[in-house]
Design a protein around this motif. Structure first.
Motif, PDB file in Angstrom:
ATOM      1  N   ARG A  32      22.963 -13.657  -2.019  1.00  0.00           N
ATOM      2  CA  ARG A  32      21.979 -14.697  -1.676  1.00  0.00           C
ATOM      3  C   ARG A  32      21.942 -14.898  -0.165  1.00  0.00           C
ATOM      4  NH1 ARG A  32      21.570 -19.158   0.491  1.00  0.00           N
ATOM      5  NH2 ARG A  32      23.814 -19.190   0.916  1.00  0.00           N
ATOM      6  N   HIS A  33      23.115 -14.939   0.466  1.00  0.00           N
ATOM      7  CA  HIS A  33      23.188 -15.165   1.912  1.00  0.00           C
ATOM      8  C   HIS A  33      22.498 -14.022   2.668  1.00  0.00           C
ATOM      9  CE1 HIS A  33      24.760 -16.410   5.786  1.00  0.00           C
ATOM     10  NE2 HIS A  33      25.259 -15.198   5.966  1.00  0.00           N
ATOM     11  N   ARG A  34      22.730 -12.799   2.269  1.00  0.00           N
ATOM     12  CA  ARG A  34      22.141 -11.653   2.965  1.00  0.00           C
ATOM     13  C   ARG A  34      20.621 -11.597   2.764  1.00  0.00           C
ATOM     14  NH1 ARG A  34      26.467  -6.613   2.485  1.00  0.00           N
ATOM     15  NH2 ARG A  34      28.264  -7.777   3.319  1.00  0.00           N
ATOM     16  N   LEU A  35      20.158 -11.971   1.589  1.00  0.00           N
ATOM     17  CA  LEU A  35      18.709 -12.058   1.383  1.00  0.00           C
ATOM     18  C   LEU A  35      18.107 -13.136   2.290  1.00  0.00           C
ATOM     19  CD1 LEU A  35      18.447 -11.752  -2.507  1.00  0.00           C
ATOM     20  CD2 LEU A  35      17.533 -10.131  -0.843  1.00  0.00           C
ATOM     21  N   GLY A  36      18.796 -14.281   2.384  1.00  0.00           N
ATOM     22  CA  GLY A  36      18.316 -15.363   3.231  1.00  0.00           C
ATOM     23  C   GLY A  36      18.215 -14.956   4.690  1.00  0.00           C
ATOM     24  N   GLN A  37      19.152 -14.113   5.158  1.00  0.00           N
ATOM     25  CA  GLN A  37      19.105 -13.631   6.534  1.00  0.00           C
ATOM     26  C   GLN A  37      17.866 -12.794   6.796  1.00  0.00           C
ATOM     27  OE1 GLN A  37      23.002 -11.683   6.688  1.00  0.00           O
ATOM     28  NE2 GLN A  37      23.727 -13.256   8.120  1.00  0.00           N
ATOM     29  N   ARG A  38      17.303 -12.227   5.741  1.00  0.00           N
ATOM     30  CA  ARG A  38      16.093 -11.407   5.871  1.00  0.00           C
ATOM     31  C   ARG A  38      14.821 -12.218   5.619  1.00  0.00           C
ATOM     32  NH1 ARG A  38      17.489  -5.502   3.895  1.00  0.00           N
ATOM     33  NH2 ARG A  38      19.729  -5.453   4.291  1.00  0.00           N
ATOM     34  N   LEU A  60      14.263 -14.011   2.883  1.00  0.00           N
ATOM     35  CA  LEU A  60      13.909 -13.905   1.464  1.00  0.00           C
ATOM     36  C   LEU A  60      14.804 -14.847   0.665  1.00  0.00           C
ATOM     37  CD1 LEU A  60      13.682 -10.004   1.311  1.00  0.00           C
ATOM     38  CD2 LEU A  60      11.751 -11.593   1.319  1.00  0.00           C
ATOM     39  N   PRO A  61      14.452 -16.123   0.582  1.00  0.00           N
ATOM     40  CA  PRO A  61      15.314 -17.082  -0.112  1.00  0.00           C
ATOM     41  C   PRO A  61      15.289 -16.896  -1.628  1.00  0.00           C
ATOM     42  CG  PRO A  61      13.280 -18.149   0.603  1.00  0.00           C
ATOM     43  CD  PRO A  61      13.253 -16.766   1.169  1.00  0.00           C
ATOM     44  N   VAL A  62      16.445 -16.638  -2.205  1.00  0.00           N
ATOM     45  CA  VAL A  62      16.610 -16.502  -3.660  1.00  0.00           C
ATOM     46  C   VAL A  62      17.898 -17.224  -4.023  1.00  0.00           C
ATOM     47  CG1 VAL A  62      16.921 -14.936  -5.604  1.00  0.00           C
ATOM     48  CG2 VAL A  62      15.410 -14.283  -3.727  1.00  0.00           C
ATOM     49  N   SER A  63      17.856 -18.068  -5.031  1.00  0.00           N
ATOM     50  CA  SER A  63      19.045 -18.830  -5.400  1.00  0.00           C
ATOM     51  C   SER A  63      20.029 -17.973  -6.198  1.00  0.00           C
ATOM     52  CB  SER A  63      18.647 -20.058  -6.229  1.00  0.00           C
ATOM     53  OG  SER A  63      18.188 -19.664  -7.504  1.00  0.00           O
ATOM     54  N   ARG A 113      10.835 -28.642   1.661  1.00  0.00           N
ATOM     55  CA  ARG A 113      10.587 -27.478   0.799  1.00  0.00           C
ATOM     56  C   ARG A 113      11.890 -26.806   0.360  1.00  0.00           C
ATOM     57  NH1 ARG A 113       7.335 -23.572   4.148  1.00  0.00           N
ATOM     58  NH2 ARG A 113       8.498 -24.513   5.873  1.00  0.00           N
ATOM     59  N   SER A 114      12.990 -27.515   0.455  1.00  0.00           N
ATOM     60  CA  SER A 114      14.293 -26.909   0.175  1.00  0.00           C
ATOM     61  C   SER A 114      14.418 -26.419  -1.267  1.00  0.00           C
ATOM     62  CB  SER A 114      15.409 -27.904   0.486  1.00  0.00           C
ATOM     63  OG  SER A 114      15.275 -29.083  -0.306  1.00  0.00           O
ATOM     64  N   GLY A 115      13.681 -27.022  -2.190  1.00  0.00           N
ATOM     65  CA  GLY A 115      13.783 -26.601  -3.584  1.00  0.00           C
ATOM     66  C   GLY A 115      12.680 -25.677  -4.039  1.00  0.00           C
ATOM     67  N   ASP A 116      11.739 -25.341  -3.160  1.00  0.00           N
ATOM     68  CA  ASP A 116      10.579 -24.545  -3.575  1.00  0.00           C
ATOM     69  C   ASP A 116      10.974 -23.194  -4.155  1.00  0.00           C
ATOM     70  OD1 ASP A 116       8.466 -26.256  -3.227  1.00  0.00           O
ATOM     71  OD2 ASP A 116       7.363 -24.909  -1.891  1.00  0.00           O
ATOM     72  N   HIS A 117      11.949 -22.523  -3.538  1.00  0.00           N
ATOM     73  CA  HIS A 117      12.333 -21.196  -4.014  1.00  0.00           C
ATOM     74  C   HIS A 117      13.114 -21.270  -5.328  1.00  0.00           C
ATOM     75  CE1 HIS A 117      15.903 -22.587  -1.869  1.00  0.00           C
ATOM     76  NE2 HIS A 117      16.603 -21.703  -2.532  1.00  0.00           N
TER      77      HIS A 117
END
Length: 302
Positions: free
Chosen positions: A22-28, A30-33, A120-124
């Motif tokens: 999740r952290h590495r996707l966020g760095q790109r 691409l937020p995914v929980s 928008r913290s919960g949108d993803h």
């Protein structure tokens, strides 16, 4: 092999935790929980974005196409756009391109400035199960009211709101948010023809919980404004089921009406075919598994 099994094996072989992925996707960008990643591994849901899956292939160190290729059956099997005449078009199934939400709006900077003031913290962590729009015109062929109903499901815990964005104003008085049901308004921001607002659910959602929100936008009266000739909905996140109804005034029907798609606000539109205007004075379009992009109806007056 199915996508869920292939992803599960890739994650196990990589030695990475879901939190690290999740952290590495966020760095790109691409937020995914973590909950969503877990759902994908277990086959409870499937990714809607090829960009995210392509990034997962890189992060997990598997060959390109080994995961994205397993999504092809879902994409090719997606429900096509259907309109009032009942025939199908394939445009909606091609909307996901992994672009930024601002690309959907004529002024991306204004969009970013307005929505940046909202939570928008919960949108993803929200899946859009369905969105139904009814767009009403008055006897002067001008927009009068938009009614919206959305059904959402949490893909993670502690989700309490959704952010909605609509064009508003454009030479008319600013739209007024009214008719809220099953939710209450949070922060509302408007700037030069753009209206964005939070809808706070009547309870905090845990993973798997659903919420229904209904609202209306009173588009105001502006006798000097020209006639409307389109209704557009922008999809920054996937929606499983979309319905758009345009209700014309009983004294003023257009000559022709069409559905259309577009990849971004600047990209050329693709017409989906002519829509039937029934005796009720309405035209509608239905789309399934809509990804990133623009859908709408446009019409021609005599």
């Amino acid at each position: 092999m199915e996508f869920a099994g292939a992803l599960r094996q890739a994650v196990q072989a990589s030695g990475l935790t879901l939190e690290r992925i999740r952290h590495r996707l966020g760095q790109r960008g691409l937020p995914v929980s973590v909950a969503t990643l877990s759902y994908w591994q277990r086959g409870r849901s499937r990714p809607r974005s090829r960009a995210v899956v392509a990034a997962l292939e890189e992060i997990l160190g598997v060959p390109g196409g080994s995961l994205t290729g397993l999504l092809e059956t879902t994409e090719h099997g997606a429900h096509p756009v259907r309109h009032g005449g009942g025939s199908a078009r394939s445009g909606a199934g091609r909307l996901d391109r992994g672009r930024a939400a601002g690309d959907l709006w004529p002024d991306p900077e204004r969009y970013a400035r307005v929505v940046g003031q909202l939570d928008r913290s919960g949108d993803h962590r929200l899946e859009r199960l369905s969105t139904h729009d009814v767009y009403r015109l008055d006897a002067g062929r001008r927009p009068r009211k938009l009614s919206v109903r959305s059904v959402l499901r949490a893909a993670g815990d502690d989700v309490d709101r959704v952010v909605c964005v609509h064009p508003a104003g454009d030479g008319r008085p600013e739209a007024e948010l009214t008719g809220l049901r099953y939710c209450r308004p949070g922060r509302v921001r408007a700037e030069e023809g753009l209206l964005a607002f939070e809808l706070v659910f009547d309870r905090v959602l845990a993973a798997g919980d659903t919420a229904v929100v209904e609202y209306e936008l009173d588009l105001g009266e502006c006798p000097g404004a020209g006639p409307a000739d389109e209704y557009t909905r922008r999809f920054a996140r996937p929606v499983r089921d979309y319905l758009a109804v345009v209700q014309f005034h009983e004294e003023m029907f257009p000559a022709r009406c069409y559905g259309f798609t577009g990849q971004t606000a600047q990209a050329p539109r693709e017409r989906l075919g002519e829509l039937w205007i029934g005796t009720s004075g309405s035209a509608h379009m239905v789309a399934g598994d809509v990804r990133f992009g623009i859908l709408g109806l446009e019409w021609e007056w005599d």
